[in-house]
Write a protein that holds these residues in place. Structure first.
Motif, PDB file in Angstrom:
ATOM      1  N   UNK A  23      -0.192  32.101  30.072  1.00 37.33           N
ATOM      2  CA  UNK A  23      -1.100  32.716  29.798  1.00 37.33           C
ATOM      3  C   UNK A  23      -2.421  31.957  29.483  1.00 37.33           C
ATOM      4  N   UNK A  24      -2.431  30.668  29.838  1.00 34.76           N
ATOM      5  CA  UNK A  24      -3.498  29.759  29.540  1.00 34.76           C
ATOM      6  C   UNK A  24      -4.410  29.596  30.633  1.00 34.76           C
ATOM      7  N   UNK A  25      -5.416  29.190  30.411  1.00 39.62           N
ATOM      8  CA  UNK A  25      -6.827  28.865  31.246  1.00 39.62           C
ATOM      9  C   UNK A  25      -6.276  28.341  32.468  1.00 39.62           C
ATOM     10  N   UNK A  26      -5.624  27.169  32.151  1.00 37.86           N
ATOM     11  CA  UNK A  26      -5.014  26.149  33.121  1.00 37.86           C
ATOM     12  C   UNK A  26      -4.213  26.888  34.099  1.00 37.86           C
ATOM     13  N   UNK A  27      -3.190  27.729  33.667  1.00 37.11           N
ATOM     14  CA  UNK A  27      -2.335  28.516  34.463  1.00 37.11           C
ATOM     15  C   UNK A  27      -2.841  29.578  35.197  1.00 37.11           C
ATOM     16  N   UNK A  28      -3.837  30.319  34.760  1.00 36.31           N
ATOM     17  CA  UNK A  28      -4.702  31.242  35.522  1.00 36.31           C
ATOM     18  C   UNK A  28      -5.313  30.952  36.426  1.00 36.31           C
ATOM     19  N   UNK A  29      -6.223  29.737  36.115  1.00 39.51           N
ATOM     20  CA  UNK A  29      -6.834  28.998  37.208  1.00 39.51           C
ATOM     21  C   UNK A  29      -6.339  28.501  38.276  1.00 39.51           C
ATOM     22  N   UNK A  30      -4.879  28.002  38.153  1.00 42.68           N
ATOM     23  CA  UNK A  30      -4.058  27.560  39.293  1.00 42.68           C
ATOM     24  C   UNK A  30      -3.604  28.773  39.993  1.00 42.68           C
ATOM     25  N   UNK A  31      -3.386  30.034  39.682  1.00 42.35           N
ATOM     26  CA  UNK A  31      -2.906  31.143  39.903  1.00 42.35           C
ATOM     27  C   UNK A  31      -3.887  31.729  40.807  1.00 42.35           C
ATOM     28  N   UNK A  32      -5.080  31.941  40.381  1.00 41.98           N
ATOM     29  CA  UNK A  32      -6.150  32.401  40.863  1.00 41.98           C
ATOM     30  C   UNK A  32      -6.498  31.605  42.419  1.00 41.98           C
ATOM     31  N   UNK A  33      -6.322  30.238  42.358  1.00 41.77           N
ATOM     32  CA  UNK A  33      -6.310  29.447  43.520  1.00 41.77           C
ATOM     33  C   UNK A  33      -5.081  29.735  44.525  1.00 41.77           C
ATOM     34  N   UNK A  34      -4.020  30.354  44.137  1.00 39.34           N
ATOM     35  CA  UNK A  34      -3.054  30.580  45.090  1.00 39.34           C
ATOM     36  C   UNK A  34      -3.396  32.104  45.872  1.00 39.34           C
ATOM     37  N   UNK A  35      -4.233  32.774  45.355  1.00 39.46           N
ATOM     38  CA  UNK A  35      -4.681  33.884  45.938  1.00 39.46           C
ATOM     39  C   UNK A  35      -5.424  33.894  46.885  1.00 39.46           C
ATOM     40  N   UNK A  36      -5.201  34.914  48.248  1.00 39.91           N
ATOM     41  CA  UNK A  36      -5.732  34.815  49.255  1.00 39.91           C
ATOM     42  C   UNK A  36      -7.119  35.412  49.019  1.00 39.91           C
ATOM     43  N   UNK A  37      -8.277  35.598  49.939  1.00 36.33           N
ATOM     44  CA  UNK A  37      -9.440  36.151  49.641  1.00 36.33           C
ATOM     45  C   UNK A  37      -9.169  37.709  49.635  1.00 36.33           C
ATOM     46  N   UNK A  38      -9.759  38.229  48.438  1.00 34.45           N
ATOM     47  CA  UNK A  38      -9.362  39.577  48.231  1.00 34.45           C
ATOM     48  C   UNK A  38      -7.899  39.933  47.549  1.00 34.45           C
ATOM     49  N   UNK A  39      -7.245  38.838  47.192  1.00 37.57           N
ATOM     50  CA  UNK A  39      -5.985  38.937  46.607  1.00 37.57           C
ATOM     51  C   UNK A  39      -6.243  39.555  44.983  1.00 37.57           C
ATOM     52  N   UNK A  40      -5.069  40.016  44.372  1.00 38.23           N
ATOM     53  CA  UNK A  40      -4.962  40.482  43.288  1.00 38.23           C
ATOM     54  C   UNK A  40      -4.079  39.666  42.219  1.00 38.23           C
ATOM     55  N   UNK A  41      -4.412  39.542  40.955  1.00 35.59           N
ATOM     56  CA  UNK A  41      -3.643  38.906  40.134  1.00 35.59           C
ATOM     57  C   UNK A  41      -2.921  40.169  39.090  1.00 35.59           C
ATOM     58  N   UNK A  42      -1.981  40.368  38.855  1.00 30.75           N
ATOM     59  CA  UNK A  42      -1.306  41.387  37.840  1.00 30.75           C
ATOM     60  C   UNK A  42      -0.502  40.704  36.775  1.00 30.75           C
ATOM     61  N   UNK A  43      -0.558  41.164  35.489  1.00 29.79           N
ATOM     62  CA  UNK A  43       0.101  40.509  34.413  1.00 29.79           C
ATOM     63  C   UNK A  43       0.796  41.706  33.732  1.00 29.79           C
ATOM     64  N   UNK A  44       2.155  41.657  33.446  1.00 26.76           N
ATOM     65  CA  UNK A  44       2.700  42.481  32.159  1.00 26.76           C
ATOM     66  C   UNK A  44       2.521  41.686  31.199  1.00 26.76           C
ATOM     67  N   UNK A  45       1.441  42.155  30.021  1.00 27.61           N
ATOM     68  CA  UNK A  45       1.593  41.349  28.772  1.00 27.61           C
ATOM     69  C   UNK A  45       2.016  42.571  27.674  1.00 27.61           C
ATOM     70  N   UNK A  46       2.905  41.937  26.758  1.00 24.85           N
ATOM     71  CA  UNK A  46       3.054  42.868  25.223  1.00 24.85           C
ATOM     72  C   UNK A  46       2.175  42.445  24.427  1.00 24.85           C
ATOM     73  N   UNK A  47       1.520  43.502  23.703  1.00 23.37           N
ATOM     74  CA  UNK A  47       0.603  43.011  22.417  1.00 23.37           C
ATOM     75  C   UNK A  47       0.981  44.130  21.672  1.00 23.37           C
ATOM     76  N   UNK A  48       0.344  43.758  20.255  1.00 28.28           N
ATOM     77  CA  UNK A  48       0.457  44.767  19.133  1.00 28.28           C
ATOM     78  C   UNK A  48      -0.932  45.424  19.150  1.00 28.28           C
ATOM     79  N   UNK A  49      -1.086  46.525  18.268  1.00 29.79           N
ATOM     80  CA  UNK A  49      -2.500  47.276  18.305  1.00 29.79           C
ATOM     81  C   UNK A  49      -3.668  46.248  18.034  1.00 29.79           C
TER      82      UNK A  49
END
Length: 271
Positions: free
Chosen positions: A147-173
């Motif tokens: 969930x770090x900026x470093x990981x998300x930046x790399x994941x964004x680069x893996x996406x093709x143009x028009x691609x989508x990133x989805x994350x299932x995150x658990x959190x508290x209120x």
């Protein structure tokens, strides 16, 4: 999941399929009918993929960070036959046990790589995936490194143009953790974002799962809302993420942390 962190795995069969329980936490439900998605967050992820990518049965390339029961990968193989899928799942023993308990369908193109998400994402080619789906848990919590900026930046680069990133995150209120991940998505180059969850989670009434959507090119939240309303779960969508998460700081490698623990481990995700 690192090798030293391997947890006991159980397979519990019910009338609709097999639940994968890891370390006392229900990780996923593998249905006999691939289109029966028992966990609400899996149905949310599937709805996003159906709407935000070219419509089924067109093939798409999807990278999954986290494997468990491979439920979403099985769904995609069913509704989009022949779609190439990569699953980054470090727990090879879990993958093998799942495949014995619930074999993958014939002709699938699901390739499981025994590596962590943060390591496996670095080995992928730029613009090689139409979607990257983060659904990784250790001890009922999303691992800090994915969930770090470093990981998300790399994941964004893996996406093709028009691609989508989805994350299932658990959190508290309050969803403060989700807000920090959403801030990281924007800084990583995916400024168009949305949050999807059941109404009780979205309104801060309980700890639970939130699907975070990120895109570089825009999200049709109106049509997505229509699609989500057809689900058997009382689901809502938040499209004003830029305003809502204003002031949140992205998580980085320097201050990485896992998602907040559930108040009642092993029960909060049970159907």
């Amino acid at each position: 999941m690192e090798p030293d962190d391997l947890e006991a795995v159980e397979f519990v069969r019910d009338e609709s399929g097999v639940s994968v329980v890891v370390g006392g936490h229900p990780q996923s439900h593998v249905p006999d009918d691939p289109e029966f998605l028992a966990f609400e967050y899996i149905a949310h992820l599937a709805a996003c993929l159906d709407l935000l990518l070219p419509p089924p049965p067109q093939r798409v390339a999807v990278t999954h960070v986290g494997g468990a029961g491979l439920t979403l990968a099985r769904y995609l193989a069913h509704v989009r036959p022949g779609s190439p899928q990569i699953v980054l799942e470090p727990d090879a023993a879990l993958t093998e046990a799942v495949r014995r308990a619930a074999p993958l369908p014939r002709g699938h193109r699901i390739r499981v790589r025994p590596t962590t998400g943060e390591e496996g994402i670095l080995a992928l080619r730029p613009a090689s995936a139409d979607a990257v789906v983060l659904d990784a848990f250790v001890g009922g919590r999303v691992p800090a490194a994915v969930t770090t900026l470093e990981f998300l930046t790399t994941a964004a680069q893996v996406l093709s143009p028009g691609g989508v990133f989805l994350a299932n995150i658990t959190d508290e209120p309050g969803l403060r953790y989700v807000a920090r991940v959403a801030a990281g998505l924007s800084e990583a180059g995916l400024p168009h974002r949305a949050l999807i969850a059941t109404h009780d989670v979205l309104k801060g009434r309980r700890h639970g799962n939130v699907v975070l959507v990120g895109s570089a090119t825009g999200i049709d939240t109106v049509e997505l809302d229509r699609r989500l309303r057809r689900l058997p779960f009382p689901t809502g969508i938040r499209s004003d993420v830029g305003r809502w998460a204003r002031g949140a700081r992205p998580l980085t490698a320097a201050d990485a942390r896992p998602s907040p623990p559930a108040p009642d481990p092993g029960r909060w995700r049970v159907r």
